[in-house]
Scaffold this motif. Structure first.
Motif, mmCIF file in Angstrom:
data_model
loop_
_atom_site.group_PDB
_atom_site.id
_atom_site.type_symbol
_atom_site.label_atom_id
_atom_site.label_comp_id
_atom_site.label_asym_id
_atom_site.label_seq_id
_atom_site.Cartn_x
_atom_site.Cartn_y
_atom_site.Cartn_z
ATOM 1 N N VAL A 1 0.844 -1.187 0.000
ATOM 2 C CA VAL A 1 0.000 0.000 0.000
ATOM 3 C C VAL A 1 0.881 1.239 0.000
ATOM 4 O O VAL A 1 1.659 1.461 0.935
ATOM 5 C CB VAL A 1 -0.947 0.006 1.214
ATOM 6 C CG1 VAL A 1 -1.689 1.336 1.318
ATOM 7 C CG2 VAL A 1 -1.935 -1.152 1.126
ATOM 8 N N SER A 2 0.753 2.072 -1.040
ATOM 9 C CA SER A 2 1.650 3.216 -1.181
ATOM 10 C C SER A 2 0.911 4.530 -1.394
ATOM 11 O O SER A 2 1.466 5.491 -1.921
ATOM 12 C CB SER A 2 2.620 2.989 -2.349
ATOM 13 O OG SER A 2 1.924 2.925 -3.577
ATOM 14 N N THR A 3 -0.340 4.579 -0.984
ATOM 15 C CA THR A 3 -1.133 5.796 -1.093
ATOM 16 C C THR A 3 -0.718 6.805 -0.013
ATOM 17 O O THR A 3 0.028 6.467 0.908
ATOM 18 C CB THR A 3 -2.621 5.457 -0.943
ATOM 19 O OG1 THR A 3 -2.776 4.558 0.166
ATOM 20 C CG2 THR A 3 -3.177 4.815 -2.184
ATOM 21 N N PRO A 4 -1.218 8.060 -0.067
ATOM 22 C CA PRO A 4 -0.947 9.016 1.014
ATOM 23 C C PRO A 4 -1.470 8.516 2.366
ATOM 24 O O PRO A 4 -2.381 7.684 2.437
ATOM 25 C CB PRO A 4 -1.681 10.275 0.549
ATOM 26 C CG PRO A 4 -1.688 10.164 -0.942
ATOM 27 C CD PRO A 4 -1.873 8.704 -1.218
ATOM 28 N N HIS A 5 -0.920 9.070 3.437
ATOM 29 C CA HIS A 5 -1.207 8.591 4.795
ATOM 30 C C HIS A 5 -2.697 8.414 5.110
ATOM 31 O O HIS A 5 -3.071 7.390 5.688
ATOM 32 C CB HIS A 5 -0.590 9.535 5.830
ATOM 33 C CG HIS A 5 0.832 9.897 5.570
ATOM 34 N ND1 HIS A 5 1.831 8.961 5.460
ATOM 35 C CD2 HIS A 5 1.420 11.102 5.389
ATOM 36 C CE1 HIS A 5 2.980 9.580 5.223
ATOM 37 N NE2 HIS A 5 2.754 10.875 5.171
ATOM 38 N N PRO A 6 -3.559 9.385 4.775
ATOM 39 C CA PRO A 6 -4.958 9.235 5.180
ATOM 40 C C PRO A 6 -5.670 8.048 4.534
ATOM 41 O O PRO A 6 -6.726 7.628 5.020
ATOM 42 C CB PRO A 6 -5.601 10.560 4.730
ATOM 43 C CG PRO A 6 -4.484 11.527 4.654
ATOM 44 C CD PRO A 6 -3.317 10.724 4.182
ATOM 45 N N MET A 7 -5.095 7.509 3.463
ATOM 46 C CA MET A 7 -5.726 6.381 2.773
ATOM 47 C C MET A 7 -5.184 5.030 3.241
ATOM 48 O O MET A 7 -5.735 3.987 2.890
ATOM 49 C CB MET A 7 -5.517 6.498 1.256
ATOM 50 C CG MET A 7 -6.246 7.669 0.607
ATOM 51 S SD MET A 7 -5.416 9.252 0.862
ATOM 52 C CE MET A 7 -6.302 10.308 -0.284
ATOM 53 N N HIS A 8 -4.098 5.023 4.007
ATOM 54 C CA HIS A 8 -3.473 3.755 4.398
ATOM 55 C C HIS A 8 -4.454 2.816 5.084
ATOM 56 O O HIS A 8 -4.515 1.622 4.770
ATOM 57 C CB HIS A 8 -2.286 4.014 5.327
ATOM 58 C CG HIS A 8 -1.083 4.555 4.638
ATOM 59 N ND1 HIS A 8 0.099 4.813 5.291
ATOM 60 C CD2 HIS A 8 -0.862 4.892 3.342
ATOM 61 C CE1 HIS A 8 0.979 5.283 4.446
ATOM 62 N NE2 HIS A 8 0.419 5.348 3.250
#
Length: 335
Positions: free
Chosen positions: A70-77
């Protein structure tokens, strides 16, 4: 090797670096998921990936995928990792692990319920020079460790709409930069017993500089400094009564470690930098560690147990409380 088949969720810069290192290590990268088919296709063509999915939901539903990065921005983790776990996939989540402690606890609980691996992609922990640092400490070479200090300071974009500065995207120095020295301090000294933090906030409300002074069991102290608006030495020091460790510039990536006695003599030098570009950037070590855990039927490892990633998020929450940073959408129970 376990023969695990990797999928990558999102196609940003860090995803590209990870994909490149998977290929360097000869691991089985079979799928990528993006929010558009065009982006997925371009990423798949770049890294010779057979399956390109136009959504994250399609990626996690792919029966040919065993583990997802998972490499999305923090709020999407949290949501992205949860989606993967709900579909029976092991998950490696880019650091910082989540946005806050509550989200981290939820992933820990769900993974345990499903018998799946969920682990934080704090790549520094797995690099050869950090393996050697822990060996030196375990051998007693440093004597009693009295202090640890590290900085992560970079001159990054100041555009208020940039991800690094936007609170709605988890922006600020804390989650992007300070997570490195804080995780390093945890690695060497364990959990802090007291936390004191100061910061300078920018016009968006995000932290551009954040500094910490913490105490640890046994009386050891630690300091960290992180900045997104100025570049500093980016070194780390572990100070012991018998010797100290100094890690060269960009200590969080493959680097040089020196053990120095109280008289200033170098008693050991370890060069953990790759011999050539063909050896990879170093992100393959965390992937290989995840594969070994799955192979051995383990849900966490000794280098970075999931409980420690969760606890570190608690420390980040406390730092944010002290410096006055709250991300949009958080409720009173989450940081």
């Amino acid at each position: 090797m376990t023969g695990l088949r990797w999928g990558i969720l999102a196609t940003g810069g860090i995803a590209g670096a990870f994909a490149s290192d998977l290929r360097t290590a000869g691991l089985d990268l079979v799928a990528v998921g993006s929010r558009s088919q065009e982006s997925a296709d371009a990423f798949a063509a770049r890294f010779d990936i057979p399956h390109a999915h136009p959504s994250y939901e399609a990626l996690v539903a792919d029966p040919d995928v065993d583990i997802i990065y998972v490499s999305t921005p923090h709020p999407m983790h949290h949501a992205n990792a949860r989606l993967a776990l709900e579909h029976g996939k092991h998950v490696l989540v880019e650091k910082a692990f989540t946005l806050n402690h509550g989200e981290a606890e939820d992933l820990q609980r769900l993974a345990a319920e499903r018998g799946l691996l969920v682990t934080e992609a704090m790549w520094t922990r797995y690099l050869p020079h950090m393996v050697r640092v822990r060996e030196i400490i375990a051998a007693g070479t440093l004597g009693e460790i009295r202090a640890v200090s590290a900085d992560h300071t970079q001159l990054l974009p100041s555009d208020p709409t940039h991800r690094l500065n936007a609170l709605e995207l988890g922006g600020g120095a804390l989650l992007d930069l300070a997570i490195y020295p804080l995780s390093f301090i945890w690695d060497i000294l364990g959990a802090p017993t007291t936390v004191h933090s100061v910061a300078r906030l920018i016009e968006t409300g995000a932290d551009a500089e954040v500094a910490t002074v913490m105490t640890h069991e046994g009386g050891a102290v630690s300091t960290s400094l992180s900045s997104s608006r100025a570049a500093g030495p980016n070194t780390a020091i572990i100070l012991g009564t018998e010797a100290r460790i100094e890690i060269e510039r960009y200590w969080w990536s493959p680097s040089v470690v020196r053990v120095i006695d109280p008289q200033g003599e170098v008693i050991e030098e370890f060069d953990g930098r790759p011999a050539s570009d063909a050896a990879g950037r170093g992100m393959q070590y965390e992937a290989l560690a995840a594969e070994r855990l799955v192979r051995d039927g383990l849900l966490e490892g000794d280098i970075l147990p999931i409980a420690e990633s969760v606890a570190i998020m608690g420390t980040l929450d406390e730092i944010r409380r002290q410096i006055g940073v709250r991300y949009p959408g958080e409720d009173a129970d989450n940081g």
